[in-house]
Design a protein around this motif. Structure first.
Motif, PDB file in Angstrom:
ATOM      1  N   ASN A  99     -66.351 110.768  51.058  1.00 14.99           N
ATOM      2  CA  ASN A  99     -66.863 110.118  52.260  1.00 14.99           C
ATOM      3  C   ASN A  99     -67.963 109.115  51.971  1.00 14.99           C
ATOM      4  OD1 ASN A  99     -65.159 111.583  53.875  1.00 14.99           O
ATOM      5  ND2 ASN A  99     -66.606 113.248  54.135  1.00 14.99           N
ATOM      6  N   VAL A 100     -68.210 108.822  50.703  1.00 14.85           N
ATOM      7  CA  VAL A 100     -69.341 107.968  50.357  1.00 14.85           C
ATOM      8  C   VAL A 100     -68.860 106.652  49.760  1.00 14.85           C
ATOM      9  CG1 VAL A 100     -71.410 107.789  48.940  1.00 14.85           C
ATOM     10  CG2 VAL A 100     -70.787 109.979  49.946  1.00 14.85           C
ATOM     11  N   GLY A 101     -69.344 105.563  50.318  1.00 11.84           N
ATOM     12  CA  GLY A 101     -69.115 104.243  49.738  1.00 11.84           C
ATOM     13  C   GLY A 101     -70.369 103.861  48.983  1.00 11.84           C
ATOM     14  N   ALA A 102     -70.588 102.578  48.831  1.00 14.78           N
ATOM     15  CA  ALA A 102     -71.821 102.114  48.195  1.00 14.78           C
ATOM     16  C   ALA A 102     -72.979 102.426  49.133  1.00 14.78           C
ATOM     17  CB  ALA A 102     -71.739 100.622  47.937  1.00 14.78           C
ATOM     18  N   PRO A 103     -74.079 102.973  48.605  1.00 21.23           N
ATOM     19  CA  PRO A 103     -75.222 103.286  49.464  1.00 21.23           C
ATOM     20  C   PRO A 103     -75.772 102.018  50.129  1.00 21.23           C
ATOM     21  CG  PRO A 103     -75.471 104.296  47.305  1.00 21.23           C
ATOM     22  CD  PRO A 103     -74.295 103.371  47.230  1.00 21.23           C
ATOM     23  N   VAL A 104     -76.183 102.166  51.379  1.00 27.18           N
ATOM     24  CA  VAL A 104     -76.735 101.058  52.151  1.00 27.18           C
ATOM     25  C   VAL A 104     -78.252 101.130  52.086  1.00 27.18           C
ATOM     26  CG1 VAL A 104     -76.874 100.060  54.466  1.00 27.18           C
ATOM     27  CG2 VAL A 104     -74.754 101.127  53.687  1.00 27.18           C
ATOM     28  N   PRO A 105     -78.931 100.036  51.715  1.00 27.09           N
ATOM     29  CA  PRO A 105     -80.393 100.066  51.627  1.00 27.09           C
ATOM     30  C   PRO A 105     -81.053 100.339  52.978  1.00 27.09           C
ATOM     31  CG  PRO A 105     -79.526  98.120  50.542  1.00 27.09           C
ATOM     32  CD  PRO A 105     -78.395  98.752  51.276  1.00 27.09           C
ATOM     33  N   THR A 106     -82.078 101.192  52.981  1.00 29.14           N
ATOM     34  CA  THR A 106     -82.855 101.434  54.193  1.00 29.14           C
ATOM     35  C   THR A 106     -83.826 100.272  54.391  1.00 29.14           C
ATOM     36  OG1 THR A 106     -84.600 102.606  53.017  1.00 29.14           O
ATOM     37  CG2 THR A 106     -82.766 103.941  53.875  1.00 29.14           C
ATOM     38  N   PRO A 107     -84.376 100.118  55.591  1.00 30.40           N
ATOM     39  CA  PRO A 107     -85.371  99.062  55.800  1.00 30.40           C
ATOM     40  C   PRO A 107     -86.580  99.193  54.865  1.00 30.40           C
ATOM     41  CG  PRO A 107     -84.571  99.843  57.905  1.00 30.40           C
ATOM     42  CD  PRO A 107     -84.005 100.764  56.854  1.00 30.40           C
ATOM     43  N   ALA A 108     -87.033 100.421  54.614  1.00 24.79           N
ATOM     44  CA  ALA A 108     -88.184 100.616  53.714  1.00 24.79           C
ATOM     45  C   ALA A 108     -87.852 100.146  52.301  1.00 24.79           C
ATOM     46  CB  ALA A 108     -88.611 102.074  53.701  1.00 24.79           C
ATOM     47  N   TYR A 109     -86.673 100.480  51.816  1.00 18.20           N
ATOM     48  CA  TYR A 109     -86.243 100.062  50.477  1.00 18.20           C
ATOM     49  C   TYR A 109     -86.188  98.537  50.407  1.00 18.20           C
ATOM     50  CZ  TYR A 109     -83.318  99.742  46.300  1.00 18.20           C
ATOM     51  OH  TYR A 109     -82.825  99.452  45.054  1.00 18.20           O
ATOM     52  N   THR A 110     -85.649  97.912  51.443  1.00 12.18           N
ATOM     53  CA  THR A 110     -85.542  96.456  51.475  1.00 12.18           C
ATOM     54  C   THR A 110     -86.924  95.806  51.452  1.00 12.18           C
ATOM     55  OG1 THR A 110     -83.473  96.654  52.702  1.00 12.18           O
ATOM     56  CG2 THR A 110     -84.573  94.511  52.772  1.00 12.18           C
ATOM     57  N   ARG A 111     -87.893  96.384  52.203  1.00 12.68           N
ATOM     58  CA  ARG A 111     -89.252  95.851  52.199  1.00 12.68           C
ATOM     59  C   ARG A 111     -89.891  95.964  50.822  1.00 12.68           C
ATOM     60  NH1 ARG A 111     -89.453  98.455  57.072  1.00 12.68           N
ATOM     61  NH2 ARG A 111     -90.555 100.225  56.192  1.00 12.68           N
ATOM     62  N   VAL A 112     -89.713  97.112  50.159  1.00 11.20           N
ATOM     63  CA  VAL A 112     -90.285  97.315  48.831  1.00 11.20           C
ATOM     64  C   VAL A 112     -89.736  96.264  47.861  1.00 11.20           C
ATOM     65  CG1 VAL A 112     -90.308  98.848  46.821  1.00 11.20           C
ATOM     66  CG2 VAL A 112     -90.808  99.759  49.087  1.00 11.20           C
ATOM     67  N   CYS A 113     -88.437  96.059  47.891  1.00 11.80           N
ATOM     68  CA  CYS A 113     -87.809  95.096  46.982  1.00 11.80           C
ATOM     69  C   CYS A 113     -88.220  93.660  47.302  1.00 11.80           C
ATOM     70  CB  CYS A 113     -86.288  95.234  47.020  1.00 11.80           C
ATOM     71  SG  CYS A 113     -85.734  96.768  46.260  1.00 11.80           S
ATOM     72  N   SER A 114     -88.365  93.339  48.580  1.00 12.96           N
ATOM     73  CA  SER A 114     -88.725  91.970  48.940  1.00 12.96           C
ATOM     74  C   SER A 114     -90.168  91.662  48.543  1.00 12.96           C
ATOM     75  CB  SER A 114     -88.509  91.703  50.420  1.00 12.96           C
ATOM     76  OG  SER A 114     -89.455  92.409  51.190  1.00 12.96           O
ATOM     77  N   ARG A 115     -91.027  92.642  48.531  1.00 16.71           N
ATOM     78  CA  ARG A 115     -92.423  92.436  48.125  1.00 16.71           C
ATOM     79  C   ARG A 115     -92.570  92.319  46.627  1.00 16.71           C
ATOM     80  NH1 ARG A 115     -94.843  96.694  52.422  1.00 16.71           N
ATOM     81  NH2 ARG A 115     -94.675  95.319  54.210  1.00 16.71           N
ATOM     82  N   ALA A 116     -91.542  92.692  45.887  1.00 16.13           N
ATOM     83  CA  ALA A 116     -91.597  92.644  44.430  1.00 16.13           C
ATOM     84  C   ALA A 116     -91.245  91.268  43.894  1.00 16.13           C
ATOM     85  CB  ALA A 116     -90.646  93.677  43.838  1.00 16.13           C
ATOM     86  N   GLU A 117     -90.893  90.339  44.773  1.00 17.31           N
ATOM     87  CA  GLU A 117     -90.479  88.998  44.325  1.00 17.31           C
ATOM     88  C   GLU A 117     -91.612  88.267  43.639  1.00 17.31           C
ATOM     89  OE1 GLU A 117     -88.683  86.710  47.411  1.00 17.31           O
ATOM     90  OE2 GLU A 117     -87.537  88.407  48.079  1.00 17.31           O
TER      91      GLU A 117
END
Length: 106
Positions: free
Chosen positions: A88-106
């Motif tokens: 029942n699992v596809g590719a995991p979908v990023p949570t908003p918190a994960y997306t914020r963490v990654c965007s701040r790492a730019e």
């Protein structure tokens, strides 16, 4: 205007890839900061680097280990059948918190 994709270091790319792999191995349907945290503890430094991952060194000096973190994450996982069944699992979908963490790492 086209948004530009962030460019990460090889070590950061390795950690992001490990976070995706770890989330999928848990049967998680999302990609969260807990998966990234675990990945930081298990990802080696970038290929050819002489120093280990700074985050892992600092965390391990405080007694934080990948094994303990994995146990805590697994202990917090919901016990629903659909989250435990790999079919029942596809590719995991990023949570908003994960997306914020990654965007701040730019």
């Amino acid at each position: 205007m086209q948004s530009k994709m962030p460019v990460y270091t090889p070590a950061a790319e390795a950690a992001l890839s490990e976070a995706v792999r770890y989330a999928a191995s848990l049967g998680s349907r999302y990609l969260g900061t807990e998966h990234l945290f675990y990945a930081l503890l298990t990802t080696e430094s970038s290929p050819g680097a002489v120093y280990p991952c700074t985050a892992a060194v600092l965390l391990s000096s405080r007694g934080v280990t990948a094994m303990k973190t994995d146990a805590l994450i697994r202990g917090q996982m919901p016990r629903h059948k659909d989250t435990q069944d790999p079919k029942n699992v596809g590719a995991p979908v990023p949570t908003p918190a994960y997306t914020r963490v990654c965007s701040r790492a730019e």
